[in-house]
Scaffold this motif. Sequence first.
Motif, PDB file in Angstrom:
ATOM      1  N   LEU A   1       3.578   5.842   6.277  1.00 59.03           N
ATOM      2  CA  LEU A   1       4.276   7.104   6.518  1.00 59.03           C
ATOM      3  C   LEU A   1       5.736   7.041   6.107  1.00 59.03           C
ATOM      4  O   LEU A   1       6.354   8.094   5.852  1.00 59.03           O
ATOM      5  CB  LEU A   1       4.176   7.477   7.999  1.00 59.03           C
ATOM      6  CG  LEU A   1       2.776   7.855   8.508  1.00 59.03           C
ATOM      7  CD1 LEU A   1       2.810   8.149   9.994  1.00 59.03           C
ATOM      8  CD2 LEU A   1       2.223   9.055   7.751  1.00 59.03           C
ATOM      9  N   GLN A   2       6.320   5.833   6.024  1.00 64.90           N
ATOM     10  CA  GLN A   2       7.704   5.735   5.570  1.00 64.90           C
ATOM     11  C   GLN A   2       7.854   6.169   4.110  1.00 64.90           C
ATOM     12  O   GLN A   2       8.957   6.564   3.692  1.00 64.90           O
ATOM     13  CB  GLN A   2       8.195   4.277   5.720  1.00 64.90           C
ATOM     14  CG  GLN A   2       8.281   3.777   7.147  1.00 64.90           C
ATOM     15  CD  GLN A   2       9.370   4.466   7.943  1.00 64.90           C
ATOM     16  OE1 GLN A   2      10.305   5.034   7.378  1.00 64.90           O
ATOM     17  NE2 GLN A   2       9.243   4.428   9.267  1.00 64.90           N
ATOM     18  N   GLU A   3       6.764   6.121   3.319  1.00 65.24           N
ATOM     19  CA  GLU A   3       6.806   6.496   1.904  1.00 65.24           C
ATOM     20  C   GLU A   3       6.345   7.927   1.658  1.00 65.24           C
ATOM     21  O   GLU A   3       6.351   8.377   0.516  1.00 65.24           O
ATOM     22  CB  GLU A   3       5.903   5.533   1.101  1.00 65.24           C
ATOM     23  CG  GLU A   3       6.250   4.065   1.271  1.00 65.24           C
ATOM     24  CD  GLU A   3       7.626   3.716   0.701  1.00 65.24           C
ATOM     25  OE1 GLU A   3       8.085   4.459  -0.200  1.00 65.24           O
ATOM     26  OE2 GLU A   3       8.226   2.721   1.158  1.00 65.24           O
ATOM     27  N   LEU A   4       5.933   8.637   2.714  1.00 68.15           N
ATOM     28  CA  LEU A   4       5.408   9.992   2.536  1.00 68.15           C
ATOM     29  C   LEU A   4       6.444  11.018   3.009  1.00 68.15           C
ATOM     30  O   LEU A   4       7.158  10.790   3.982  1.00 68.15           O
ATOM     31  CB  LEU A   4       4.115  10.164   3.337  1.00 68.15           C
ATOM     32  CG  LEU A   4       2.965   9.216   2.981  1.00 68.15           C
ATOM     33  CD1 LEU A   4       1.745   9.550   3.821  1.00 68.15           C
ATOM     34  CD2 LEU A   4       2.640   9.277   1.494  1.00 68.15           C
ATOM     35  N   PRO A   5       6.514  12.162   2.331  1.00 71.83           N
ATOM     36  CA  PRO A   5       7.498  13.182   2.713  1.00 71.83           C
ATOM     37  C   PRO A   5       7.095  13.961   3.957  1.00 71.83           C
ATOM     38  O   PRO A   5       7.948  14.514   4.641  1.00 71.83           O
ATOM     39  CB  PRO A   5       7.563  14.086   1.487  1.00 71.83           C
ATOM     40  CG  PRO A   5       6.220  13.962   0.858  1.00 71.83           C
ATOM     41  CD  PRO A   5       5.789  12.545   1.083  1.00 71.83           C
ATOM     42  N   GLN A   6       5.795  14.025   4.258  1.00 74.55           N
ATOM     43  CA  GLN A   6       5.350  14.796   5.404  1.00 74.55           C
ATOM     44  C   GLN A   6       3.984  14.288   5.844  1.00 74.55           C
ATOM     45  O   GLN A   6       3.241  13.696   5.053  1.00 74.55           O
ATOM     46  CB  GLN A   6       5.270  16.284   5.076  1.00 74.55           C
ATOM     47  CG  GLN A   6       4.323  16.607   3.929  1.00 74.55           C
ATOM     48  CD  GLN A   6       4.369  18.053   3.512  1.00 74.55           C
ATOM     49  OE1 GLN A   6       5.225  18.799   3.933  1.00 74.55           O
ATOM     50  NE2 GLN A   6       3.434  18.450   2.653  1.00 74.55           N
TER      51      GLN A   6
ATOM     52  N   THR B   1       0.832  -1.201   0.000  1.00 70.38           N
ATOM     53  CA  THR B   1       0.000   0.000   0.000  1.00 70.38           C
ATOM     54  C   THR B   1       0.866   1.250   0.000  1.00 70.38           C
ATOM     55  O   THR B   1       0.595   2.223  -0.710  1.00 70.38           O
ATOM     56  CB  THR B   1      -0.927  -0.010   1.216  1.00 70.38           C
ATOM     57  OG1 THR B   1      -1.731  -1.186   1.182  1.00 70.38           O
ATOM     58  CG2 THR B   1      -1.817   1.207   1.229  1.00 70.38           C
ATOM     59  N   GLY B   2       1.946   1.259   0.789  1.00 68.23           N
ATOM     60  CA  GLY B   2       2.821   2.408   0.822  1.00 68.23           C
ATOM     61  C   GLY B   2       3.473   2.667  -0.520  1.00 68.23           C
ATOM     62  O   GLY B   2       3.567   3.818  -0.970  1.00 68.23           O
ATOM     63  N   ARG B   3       3.924   1.626  -1.173  1.00 65.71           N
ATOM     64  CA  ARG B   3       4.558   1.812  -2.491  1.00 65.71           C
ATOM     65  C   ARG B   3       3.538   2.286  -3.517  1.00 65.71           C
ATOM     66  O   ARG B   3       3.847   3.130  -4.367  1.00 65.71           O
ATOM     67  CB  ARG B   3       5.192   0.501  -2.930  1.00 65.71           C
ATOM     68  CG  ARG B   3       6.388   0.094  -2.062  1.00 65.71           C
ATOM     69  CD  ARG B   3       6.945  -1.234  -2.497  1.00 65.71           C
ATOM     70  NE  ARG B   3       8.101  -1.617  -1.669  1.00 65.71           N
ATOM     71  CZ  ARG B   3       8.751  -2.775  -1.804  1.00 65.71           C
ATOM     72  NH1 ARG B   3       8.351  -3.671  -2.717  1.00 65.71           N
ATOM     73  NH2 ARG B   3       9.784  -3.047  -1.028  1.00 65.71           N
ATOM     74  N   THR B   4       2.336   1.732  -3.470  1.00 69.74           N
ATOM     75  CA  THR B   4       1.299   2.161  -4.414  1.00 69.74           C
ATOM     76  C   THR B   4       0.944   3.620  -4.202  1.00 69.74           C
ATOM     77  O   THR B   4       0.737   4.376  -5.157  1.00 69.74           O
ATOM     78  CB  THR B   4       0.056   1.280  -4.245  1.00 69.74           C
ATOM     79  OG1 THR B   4       0.428  -0.095  -4.456  1.00 69.74           O
ATOM     80  CG2 THR B   4      -1.012   1.664  -5.240  1.00 69.74           C
ATOM     81  N   LEU B   5       0.862   4.052  -2.938  1.00 70.74           N
ATOM     82  CA  LEU B   5       0.579   5.452  -2.659  1.00 70.74           C
ATOM     83  C   LEU B   5       1.687   6.355  -3.189  1.00 70.74           C
ATOM     84  O   LEU B   5       1.429   7.447  -3.723  1.00 70.74           O
ATOM     85  CB  LEU B   5       0.421   5.663  -1.146  1.00 70.74           C
ATOM     86  CG  LEU B   5      -0.875   5.133  -0.530  1.00 70.74           C
ATOM     87  CD1 LEU B   5      -0.835   5.256   0.990  1.00 70.74           C
ATOM     88  CD2 LEU B   5      -2.076   5.893  -1.085  1.00 70.74           C
ATOM     89  N   ALA B   6       2.937   5.915  -3.036  1.00 66.98           N
ATOM     90  CA  ALA B   6       4.032   6.710  -3.588  1.00 66.98           C
ATOM     91  C   ALA B   6       3.933   6.808  -5.115  1.00 66.98           C
ATOM     92  O   ALA B   6       4.173   7.868  -5.708  1.00 66.98           O
ATOM     93  CB  ALA B   6       5.366   6.101  -3.166  1.00 66.98           C
ATOM     94  N   GLN B   7       3.541   5.718  -5.757  1.00 67.37           N
ATOM     95  CA  GLN B   7       3.388   5.728  -7.222  1.00 67.37           C
ATOM     96  C   GLN B   7       2.220   6.622  -7.628  1.00 67.37           C
ATOM     97  O   GLN B   7       2.319   7.396  -8.596  1.00 67.37           O
ATOM     98  CB  GLN B   7       3.157   4.300  -7.708  1.00 67.37           C
ATOM     99  CG  GLN B   7       3.000   4.187  -9.229  1.00 67.37           C
ATOM    100  CD  GLN B   7       2.762   2.756  -9.674  1.00 67.37           C
ATOM    101  OE1 GLN B   7       2.726   1.848  -8.858  1.00 67.37           O
ATOM    102  NE2 GLN B   7       2.595   2.565 -10.978  1.00 67.37           N
ATOM    103  N   ILE B   8       1.106   6.566  -6.878  1.00 64.33           N
ATOM    104  CA  ILE B   8      -0.050   7.409  -7.192  1.00 64.33           C
ATOM    105  C   ILE B   8       0.308   8.873  -7.034  1.00 64.33           C
ATOM    106  O   ILE B   8      -0.072   9.732  -7.843  1.00 64.33           O
ATOM    107  CB  ILE B   8      -1.240   7.022  -6.296  1.00 64.33           C
ATOM    108  CG1 ILE B   8      -1.744   5.621  -6.664  1.00 64.33           C
ATOM    109  CG2 ILE B   8      -2.358   8.030  -6.400  1.00 64.33           C
ATOM    110  CD1 ILE B   8      -2.836   5.103  -5.749  1.00 64.33           C
TER     111      ILE B   8
END
Length: 820
Positions: free
Chosen positions: A748-753, A713-720
């Motif tokens: 949250l590990q894949e999000l900048p803020q 889910t984190g990787r998909t969110l980063a791709q989106i």
Amino acid sequence: MPRDLKPFDGVSPYGASYGGGGGAPVQTIDLRRVMVALRRQRRTILLPAVLLGGLGLTYALAKPETYSAHSSLLLDSNVNRSVQQAGGIDTAALPSERIENARVVLESDKLAYDVLDRTGLQDNPSFMDPPRSGFTTAIGQAISTVLRPVAWVRDQITLLTTPAEVEAPAGLAADAARMDPSIAPIDPMLRLAAMRLRGDIEIYRVGQSSAVAVSFTSHDPVIAAEVANAYADAYVQDILVTNAESVGQTNAWMRTRLNELQAQASAAADAAERFAAENGLVELSSGGLLTEQALNELNSGLTAALTEAARAQAVLDTYDRAVAGGVEGLTNSDSSLAIGGEMSEELRARLDTYNDVRARLQRLLSTSGPDHPQVAGLRRTLATTAERLFVELEAMRAEAQSALDVANARVKTLQESVEQASQRNSAQAANLVRLRALQEEAATLSALYQQTLTRSQEIEQQQSFPVSNVRILSYAQVPTSPSGPAVVRTVLAATLLGLFFGMGIAALREWRDRALRTAEDLTEHSGLRFLGYLPMLPRMRRSRPRPHPVPRPAPAPQAPSSAPAAEAPMGSTLPVPARVRPPVIPVPVPVLHYPDSVYAETLRHVRLAAEAAGGSPPVTGVTSFHPYEGRSSVAFNLAGQLGVGLRSVLLIDADSRARGLSRMLGLDRKPGLTDAVAGRGDWKDMLVGIADTNLVVLPCGLEQGGASDDLLTGRTLAQIAAEAGGDFSRVIIDVPPLYPVAQGRAILQELPQFLIVSEWGRTPRSMAETVLAGDPRLETRCLGVVYDRVSLRHLRLYLMPEAMENYLGRSKSYFSMKGR
């Protein structure tokens, strides 16, 4: 409104005065915080005080009037000095123990029965059944009704566990009562009357004196005065009777004891005399025994004989030295002859002649030499004188030898006598010890008999003396005004009790309150930034759906401009590919209806913090410390406000467990993020628009997800987020909470803020301190914390007077005028 954590300054201004700069800071009490806590808990403190004060007032007003009568007693009465000496009365200052003893006697059952015998109050219906207040009666009946089942169960258990009592025959009980009146049964009415007397009597000391006041309270003033006076008379009579009885009993015992002591002393003296006669122990008038005196005299004689023998031996030794050389030795001696001690006149004359001739010869030889014509004559004269002196010395030596023999014989005889006397005394040593013990016993018993006889005569004198050291100072008068009930005192006591009770509850509530409520609670317990308060907004109703124009293709991205007016107007287009037209749902965004509220201002602070963090496009996660439904509403309002004046904002529901955002918007049955993660479609085809806004929502989806979906889910969110950069100006993601699930941290590990939403008054302070303490990377990405569902009215109760949050409540008119 945002507040950064200030660095801690560990230097104490008192460090130089208390142990140097390296010591611990001085712990002080902040009175301002105490006053704020009291103001916050004022209702909790005052409500019990008001309730108990009203209850005390009701009780005091409903209680019947009472009257108090007082009589006083002086325990140490001043008596004439001659009377004191004649009666043996002690007039020393009374200690506190004696006054307490008087209190115990006055409150005893015996004195209560004596008062009842004097007054007959057990037969007085007014005393036995006093009036009661309706309030007390009602409370008593209510308590008895409530406890009636408990009393019935207790009686049944007592009946089952207590063995049956065996009743004694009536004749046996009567005989026992006649033999010992103290075991006679007491009338129940008399016992109840005595209990009422003890309950209403009050004994207290008058100042620092030895006087004691007796106070009795009753509903009848006549009964109050009568009982107070009866207690005073009964106590004086009890003291007199008790003293007389105790003195009589003591005197009777002492007479018996005197007879016993006299008989014992006589028997002990007879035993000592009989023992001395049986064992031949003759006692002299001086107190010693005859054998002891004889042994002492023999020892004295032996000492004198030994001294005489030693003197005779010394004299004999002197004469032996003088005649040891014979006549030649005396003639040829170079020194004069000296003999000590006593000697005859003839011997002294011959000795002087000898010493004189020898001295003349020596002088002549030393001056004229041996050839002088007189030397030969003097030598002949010296030889003649030496012969005569030798004869005299021999005679004296024989006399000294005879004296020595006599002295030695006397010493030997005395030694034999002393030895024989010592043997006799040794044989009678045990008898002597026994005799001394018998004599000492007889003397002790005789002295004890004399002392007891003297004390018995003093006690007999006191028994016949009709004076007591207790007297009545004043009798009680019939009171004319009631002394109770004390309405003010009762109300004050009840109010203070309620106040203390309320303060205890308030202290307990303050001790249990560990939730985040103010900015200081966050900044003092963690390194996170505080961004503001989100008050509760009125609930909005959904409007009916209406047709919307087909969205135009999004314009090409341009350089960022500071003027947001150049962007597409709100609700005019949806920034999605031209080939896709997402469905639109009529869901109102509450913050857009209150653009000038405190809620909107706090979200603007969040927007400024997000823009300062940078990123293209700005991707911001919204999470919470613990599972909280209001987090999705905050994310929805934040995305709606960010869409004002921009192209559009993408809002993603990434909480596959709670699905709070999707349920709030009614999209929990729509495909979304979890379906995109599972590869069952393109995420752009799953978007849903919000009517009259630039907000597009990606629901959570139909799939529930599994244990291994967090990282995907984190990787998909980063791709989106990367793909949405050309179509959306901002991306807001509703992230699962940080605790207890791990999905939120993985995303949250894949999000900048990201932004943390805390439920005001429900989130513990310890959670803010420890939730990100083990992950410094996430802590650096955190924009800050906002408090949701804040009650501004209650917030002021937790603020210091100088806190800037106080202006939130004072600025309601400003916000409302600005929105007009």
